[in-house]
Design a protein around this motif. Structure first.
Motif, PDB file in Angstrom:
ATOM      1  N   TRP A  63       0.843  -1.175   0.000  1.00  0.00           N
ATOM      2  CA  TRP A  63       0.000   0.000   0.000  1.00  0.00           C
ATOM      3  C   TRP A  63       0.875   1.220   0.000  1.00  0.00           C
ATOM      4  N   LEU A  64       0.529   2.177  -0.811  1.00  0.00           N
ATOM      5  CA  LEU A  64       1.303   3.402  -0.914  1.00  0.00           C
ATOM      6  C   LEU A  64       0.439   4.594  -0.529  1.00  0.00           C
ATOM      7  N   MET A  65       1.034   5.512   0.200  1.00  0.00           N
ATOM      8  CA  MET A  65       0.355   6.746   0.553  1.00  0.00           C
ATOM      9  C   MET A  65       1.325   7.879   0.242  1.00  0.00           C
ATOM     10  N   ARG A  66       0.966   8.697  -0.743  1.00  0.00           N
ATOM     11  CA  ARG A  66       1.826   9.803  -1.182  1.00  0.00           C
ATOM     12  C   ARG A  66       3.248   9.341  -1.481  1.00  0.00           C
ATOM     13  N   GLY A  67       3.358   8.204  -2.164  1.00  0.00           N
ATOM     14  CA  GLY A  67       4.662   7.709  -2.572  1.00  0.00           C
ATOM     15  C   GLY A  67       5.445   6.990  -1.487  1.00  0.00           C
ATOM     16  N   VAL A  68       4.866   6.811  -0.295  1.00  0.00           N
ATOM     17  CA  VAL A  68       5.551   6.138   0.807  1.00  0.00           C
ATOM     18  C   VAL A  68       4.832   4.821   1.087  1.00  0.00           C
ATOM     19  N   LYS A  69       5.589   3.746   1.117  1.00  0.00           N
ATOM     20  CA  LYS A  69       5.016   2.439   1.397  1.00  0.00           C
ATOM     21  C   LYS A  69       4.588   2.389   2.866  1.00  0.00           C
ATOM     22  N   THR A  70       3.292   2.096   3.119  1.00  0.00           N
ATOM     23  CA  THR A  70       2.790   2.080   4.492  1.00  0.00           C
ATOM     24  C   THR A  70       2.544   0.675   5.013  1.00  0.00           C
ATOM     25  N   MET A  71       2.238  -0.272   4.120  1.00  0.00           N
ATOM     26  CA  MET A  71       1.928  -1.618   4.565  1.00  0.00           C
ATOM     27  C   MET A  71       2.246  -2.607   3.446  1.00  0.00           C
ATOM     28  N   SER A  72       2.737  -3.778   3.813  1.00  0.00           N
ATOM     29  CA  SER A  72       2.935  -4.840   2.838  1.00  0.00           C
ATOM     30  C   SER A  72       2.083  -6.031   3.250  1.00  0.00           C
ATOM     31  N   TYR A  73       1.577  -6.756   2.272  1.00  0.00           N
ATOM     32  CA  TYR A  73       0.659  -7.863   2.516  1.00  0.00           C
ATOM     33  C   TYR A  73       0.976  -8.985   1.549  1.00  0.00           C
ATOM     34  N   SER A  74       0.969 -10.216   2.047  1.00  0.00           N
ATOM     35  CA  SER A  74       1.093 -11.379   1.176  1.00  0.00           C
ATOM     36  C   SER A  74       0.272 -12.505   1.776  1.00  0.00           C
ATOM     37  N   GLY A  75      -0.222 -13.367   0.924  1.00  0.00           N
ATOM     38  CA  GLY A  75      -1.021 -14.475   1.416  1.00  0.00           C
ATOM     39  C   GLY A  75      -1.347 -15.449   0.311  1.00  0.00           C
ATOM     40  N   ILE A  76      -1.774 -16.638   0.712  1.00  0.00           N
ATOM     41  CA  ILE A  76      -2.184 -17.668  -0.233  1.00  0.00           C
ATOM     42  C   ILE A  76      -3.305 -18.478   0.404  1.00  0.00           C
ATOM     43  N   ASN A  77      -4.270 -18.857  -0.410  1.00  0.00           N
ATOM     44  CA  ASN A  77      -5.387 -19.695   0.031  1.00  0.00           C
ATOM     45  C   ASN A  77      -5.486 -20.893  -0.892  1.00  0.00           C
ATOM     46  N   ALA A  78      -5.848 -22.045  -0.359  1.00  0.00           N
ATOM     47  CA  ALA A  78      -6.014 -23.252  -1.162  1.00  0.00           C
ATOM     48  C   ALA A  78      -7.155 -24.072  -0.566  1.00  0.00           C
ATOM     49  N   GLY A  79      -7.776 -24.860  -1.413  1.00  0.00           N
ATOM     50  CA  GLY A  79      -8.863 -25.694  -0.930  1.00  0.00           C
ATOM     51  C   GLY A  79      -9.163 -26.816  -1.894  1.00  0.00           C
ATOM     52  N   ALA A  80     -10.002 -27.735  -1.449  1.00  0.00           N
ATOM     53  CA  ALA A  80     -10.438 -28.851  -2.275  1.00  0.00           C
ATOM     54  C   ALA A  80     -11.903 -29.119  -1.979  1.00  0.00           C
ATOM     55  N   ARG A  81     -12.641 -29.516  -3.008  1.00  0.00           N
ATOM     56  CA  ARG A  81     -14.049 -29.842  -2.828  1.00  0.00           C
ATOM     57  C   ARG A  81     -14.403 -31.020  -3.723  1.00  0.00           C
ATOM     58  N   TYR A  82     -15.511 -31.671  -3.398  1.00  0.00           N
ATOM     59  CA  TYR A  82     -15.970 -32.816  -4.166  1.00  0.00           C
ATOM     60  C   TYR A  82     -17.481 -32.712  -4.312  1.00  0.00           C
ATOM     61  N   HIS A  83     -17.988 -32.803  -5.541  1.00  0.00           N
ATOM     62  CA  HIS A  83     -19.431 -32.758  -5.760  1.00  0.00           C
ATOM     63  C   HIS A  83     -20.003 -34.162  -5.607  1.00  0.00           C
ATOM     64  N   TYR A  84     -20.924 -34.304  -4.674  1.00  0.00           N
ATOM     65  CA  TYR A  84     -21.594 -35.572  -4.416  1.00  0.00           C
ATOM     66  C   TYR A  84     -23.096 -35.305  -4.546  1.00  0.00           C
ATOM     67  N   GLY A  85     -23.588 -35.324  -5.784  1.00  0.00           N
ATOM     68  CA  GLY A  85     -24.976 -34.943  -6.036  1.00  0.00           C
ATOM     69  C   GLY A  85     -25.135 -33.456  -5.759  1.00  0.00           C
ATOM     70  N   GLU A  86     -26.111 -33.100  -4.933  1.00  0.00           N
ATOM     71  CA  GLU A  86     -26.322 -31.703  -4.539  1.00  0.00           C
ATOM     72  C   GLU A  86     -25.382 -31.281  -3.409  1.00  0.00           C
ATOM     73  N   TRP A  87     -24.726 -32.225  -2.767  1.00  0.00           N
ATOM     74  CA  TRP A  87     -23.877 -31.934  -1.612  1.00  0.00           C
ATOM     75  C   TRP A  87     -22.425 -31.726  -2.032  1.00  0.00           C
ATOM     76  N   VAL A  88     -21.731 -30.835  -1.319  1.00  0.00           N
ATOM     77  CA  VAL A  88     -20.333 -30.536  -1.624  1.00  0.00           C
ATOM     78  C   VAL A  88     -19.533 -30.473  -0.319  1.00  0.00           C
TER      79      VAL A  88
END
Length: 173
Positions: free
Chosen positions: A1-26
């Motif tokens: 994040w930058l505010m008037r050319g100055v870095k104020t905050m840095s952020y990093s992240g990752i999300n992962a998941g798995a799902r299985y369709h079993y008829g109408e249910w997941v």
């Protein structure tokens, strides 16, 4: 994040998941890891979230569906060496409709039923762009989305106004 050319905050992240369709249910499982650092103070917050859930999709009308899910989410946050753990049992409900052959629109709410963190209700709207075997999802919503908080939504890019934007990509083979 930058505010008037100055870095104020840095952020990093990752999300992962798995799902299985079993008829109408997941049945599904997910894991997320995020890190946010305030540049002025050097304070770093690390968050990890994981959970399991069961969802269902039912037909409302031609091209329209009701989607709901109940899941358990566990968060662990390390804020400058202070570690906290929270758990929550949120429920989600939403409606989605096929607007065009290449576009699905949706809206939904998420409410924490039980939890040792904040009992929050968040809302979001979004859509999916279908391009061959690739789906690009976009969502805009409200809720505190900083690293590892007990907000029901995942730890995504958050803004000071407590709104978030989320983009994901899915390939089906």
């Amino acid at each position: 994040w930058l505010m008037r050319g100055v870095k104020t905050m840095s952020y990093s992240g990752i999300n992962a998941g798995a799902r299985y369709h079993y008829g109408e249910w997941v049945p599904y499982a997910f894991f997320g890891n995020a890190k946010a650092k305030t540049e002025a103070t050097g304070v770093e917050e690390k968050g990890t979230a994981m959970g399991v859930g069961l969802g269902r999709e039912t037909k409302l009308a031609e091209g329209a569906r009701l989607v709901y899910t109940l899941y358990y989410k566990h968060n662990q946050v390390d804020n400058a060496g202070v570690k906290t753990k929270t758990g929550a049992l949120p429920i989600q409900a939403g409606v989605e409709a096929d607007a065009l052959s290449w576009l699905t629109l949706r809206a939904g709410v998420n409410h924490t039923l039980i939890g040792n963190g904040a009992k929050l209700t968040t809302a979001r709207v979004g859509g999916t762009f279908h391009i061959a075997k690739v789906d690009v999802d976009y969502a805009f919503g409200n809720g505190n989305a900083t690293a590892g908080t007990d907000a029901s939504d995942s730890a995504d890019v958050g803004f000071d106004s407590s709104t978030f934007h989320q983009v994901s990509l899915r390939y089906s083979w």
